[in-house]
Design an enzyme around this catalytic site. Structure first.
Site, PDB file in Angstrom:
ATOM      1  CE  LYS A 178     -18.097  -1.739  -5.345  1.00 17.63           C
ATOM      2  NZ  LYS A 178     -19.051  -1.713  -6.473  1.00 17.63           N
TER       3      LYS A 178
ATOM      4  CD  GLU B  56     -22.252   5.537  -6.847  1.00 16.94           C
ATOM      5  OE1 GLU B  56     -21.814   6.503  -7.502  1.00 16.94           O
ATOM      6  OE2 GLU B  56     -21.856   4.364  -7.012  1.00 16.94           O
TER       7      GLU B  56
ATOM      8  CB  SER C 256     -15.816  -9.114  -4.914  1.00 20.51           C
ATOM      9  OG  SER C 256     -16.768  -9.344  -3.890  1.00 20.51           O
TER      10      SER C 256
END
Lengths: 388, 275
Positions: free
Chosen positions: A86, A108, A372
């Site tokens: 991210k 968000e 990830s």
């Protein structure tokens, strides 16, 4: 100047209030310019290296390969700063916002990973940061709420609907409509109105660019398959993109939750139909009247009833294949990787591992799997289920 | 013009609210509950969530609409995903609830007045609350058009449609817009009427119309394409002088040449973008 795509086949587009069109145009133009600006690229590469810790390793998982009967490398996004991919997107978009003269950032978050990444990037650049989060998620993800607070972000609870990610996105978009002149919205996945799906993909393709180069260096040949989990689809589109023109199979793994034929899953590509959610046309989970359904997955990051539009197009064109694995399979894979490799994976990534473990026949070549994120955030959930 | 959410807090109560509005409102905006109304605020979102929880469906909204539509105009507020899920536009029969408005001239005039008043107020708000010198100025062009020979000879007695949406693809670019008035008489080429509110000053309508050459190309191509017509007529009516319409009859060669000009214009614009 190259075009920032608005549509992927029939999917994508901008299904948003008119007030946002000018801001989306501005963002499109800013990104088209920034991504070809050498100084911007250099600044981003420097932060990749010195702040995020890139390139992340491509790790040959020997004991996992032995167990599966097929060789696999893990692309270690769990080793990126803040513990997941991210941060690649958050840092890139925050730099872009600064370039556009916007000093207030909103985001968000569901599980909190994207919220933490954005709060981190804002702390790095001294920007104001507001994160919308459903009250149900706030309850489930307390440590990440506290991390965001420490990083100086304001976490705004969202009470609407089911009080999870879907409502947090709507609340963030509402804030953006009201404050569009001063504010940039850092969306967390390759979803939303154009140009976001293309922008997030461009910022995440560093995963695939590195993995492709590292694969060739390690093996002298490209992998047979590239495997990644798909929620909104940012880590997967990031690792797929540089392989699109290669003879490499691309596999996306969604959440089957309590079973793909139950009503409790998050498999928007495997089971969804064409529909509009959060500003773009894609494959969504909806009932016969078009009401969006609640998704379900043990992994908060896959618990979303939509998916990035480019994935819907890759599915339809047959360039990528999508499958789904259950909560239970993901928990088993979580335990397996932890014990065999000493790596605690995020529950999201555990879905990709689970698919690999069950589809490892055939000895030709080797696979690359996008790990990830790391699984520290999921310990409470996993221990509660009695796995591990 | 009240807004209400269909099915909130439940079917019967919202029907009662609609009945009450039907007695006094000029128009009712009826929300069709949707799970993720991102263009609305938290209040409407909460009302939609509650309505859905109470079992509201598209049919609930249409039922309420049908119950009052013979007394008051109803505008549905609906999210595109529900229309997509309905497999294209909502079924035609459902939309006929608004058919009563055709021929109900008083109500239509009321709605037109409402829109005009709102636009003037918006203009005033953006211009330091100046008072628009509007009433006469607005009505004069309408009267002039209705009193013109062109209107009497070519439009009044012939079937026509106002504000016809236009969507046409040229050179990989989709052009959108709308045609002020499309007049279609069997056996004659379609006639496109475009009202112009330009202040003419010293120039003649014909001189002024030259500024709108590309627009004419687009209209002609769009209508000939949609209707399979080999000839199309385009009339620019400058409302200051409606008795001097600038009318052009375009044959297929002229339409093709126009299309080529549109493509060139698009390429020029694309070229400027790239530079």
């Amino acid at each position: 100047m190259s075009t920032v795509e608005e549509r992927f086949g029939p999917y994508g587009g901008r299904y948003v209030p008119e007030t946002l069109i000018a801001a989306l145009d501005e963002l499109t133009a800013a990104w088209a310019e920034a991504r070809e600006d050498a100084a911007f690229g250099e600044r981003l590469r420097q932060l990749h290296r010195d702040f995020i810790g890139r390139p992340t390793p491509l790790y040959p998982a020997e004991r996992l390969s032995e167990r599966a009967g097929r060789r696999i490398y893990l692309k270690r996004e769990d080793l990126a700063h803040t513990g997941a991919h991210k941060i690649n997107n958050a840092v890139g978009q925050v730099l872009l916002a600064e370039r556009m003269g916007k000093r207030r950032i909103i985001a968000e978050t569901g599980a909190g990973q994207h919220g933490v990444a954005t709060a981190t990037a804002c702390a790095l650049r001294g920007l104001e940061c507001v994160v919308y989060m459903g009250t149900e998620d706030i309850r489930r993800q307390k440590p990440n709420v506290e991390r965001m607070g420490l990083l100086g972000a304001e976490v705004v609870p969202v009470e609407a609907g089911a009080r999870t990610l879907k409502e947090a996105v709507s609340a963030a978009i509402r804030d953006w409509v009201a404050n569009v002149a001063t504010t940039h919205y850092v969306i967390g996945s390759a979803v939303g109105p154009a140009p976001y799906p293309a922008l997030v993909r461009d910022l995440q393709r560093v995963i695939g660019d590195e993995a492709r180069e590292q694969s060739l260096a390690a093996e002298g040949a490209l992998p047979a398959r590239v495997i990644a989990c798909v929620g909104g689809g940012s880590n997967s589109i990031g690792i797929f993109t540089p392989f699109l023109d290669d003879e490499v199979e691309l596999i996306g793994v969604e959440a089957a939750g309590e079973g793909i034929d139950s009503e409790r899953h998050g498999a928007s590509l495997v089971k969804g139909s064409a529909g509009v959610l959060h500003g773009s046309l894609s494959s969504v989970l909806a009932d016969s009247e078009g009401q969006i359904l609640e998704a379900h997955s043990i992994s908060a990051g896959l618990d979303y009833p939509g998916v990035g539009p480019e994935h819907a197009h890759l599915r339809d064109s047959g360039r990528a294949s999508y499958f789904a694995v259950t909560d239970e399979q993901a928990l088993d894979a979580f335990a397996t990787l932890t014990r065999l490799e000493g790596i605690i994976p995020a529950l999201e990534s555990s879905h990709a591992i689970a698919w690999f473990l069950e589809n490892a026949e055939g000895a030709d070549g080797y696979d690359v799997l996008c790990l990830s994120g790391r699984g520290d955030k999921d310990l409470a959930e996993v221990l509660e289920k009695g796995a591990g | 013009m009240p807004y209400m959410m269909a099915g909130y807090p439940d079917r019967d109560s919202s029907l009662a609210v609609a009945e009450a509005y039907a007695e006094s409102a000029d128009l009712v905006e009826l929300g069709v509950p949707f799970s993720d109304p991102l263009a609305d605020g938290p209040t409407i979102h909460a009302a939609a969530t509650a309505a859905l929880k109470a079992g509201a469906t598209l049919e609930t909204a249409l039922e309420i609409c049908r119950a009052i539509a013979d007394r008051v105009p109803v505008v549905l507020m609906v999210y595109s995903n529900m229309i997509l899920a309905a497999d294209g536009p909502i079924r035609q029969g459902d939309l006929d609830v608004s058919a009563h408005r055709r021929g109900d001239a008083d109500r239509e005039e009321g709605a037109a007045r409402g829109i005009a008043v709102h636009e003037l107020l918006e203009w005033s708000a953006r211009n330091g609350w100046r008072e628009p010198a509007a009433a006469e100025e607005l009505l004069a062009p309408v009267r002039a058009w209705l009193g013109s020979d062109f209107f009497a000879e070519r439009v009044r007695e012939v079937p026509s449609r106002a504000e016809v949406p236009l969507l046409v693809e040229v050179a990989d670019t989709v052009l959108r817009g709308s045609i002020d008035l499309l007049v279609e008489q069997p056996g004659s080429p379609p006639l496109i009427v475009d009202y112009k509110t330009d202040r003419l000053g010293d120039s003649s309508p014909a001189e002024r119309a030259a500024h709108y050459a590309v627009q004419r190309d687009i209209y002609a191509f769009a209508v000939s394409d949609a209707r399979g017509a080999t000839e199309v007529e385009v009339a620019y009516v400058f409302l200051e002088r409606p008795d001097e319409p600038v009318v052009a009859l375009l044959d297929s060669a002229a339409i093709a040449a126009g299309r080529k000009r549109i493509e060139e214009a698009i390429e020029r614009i694309a070229g400027e973008d790239a530079a």
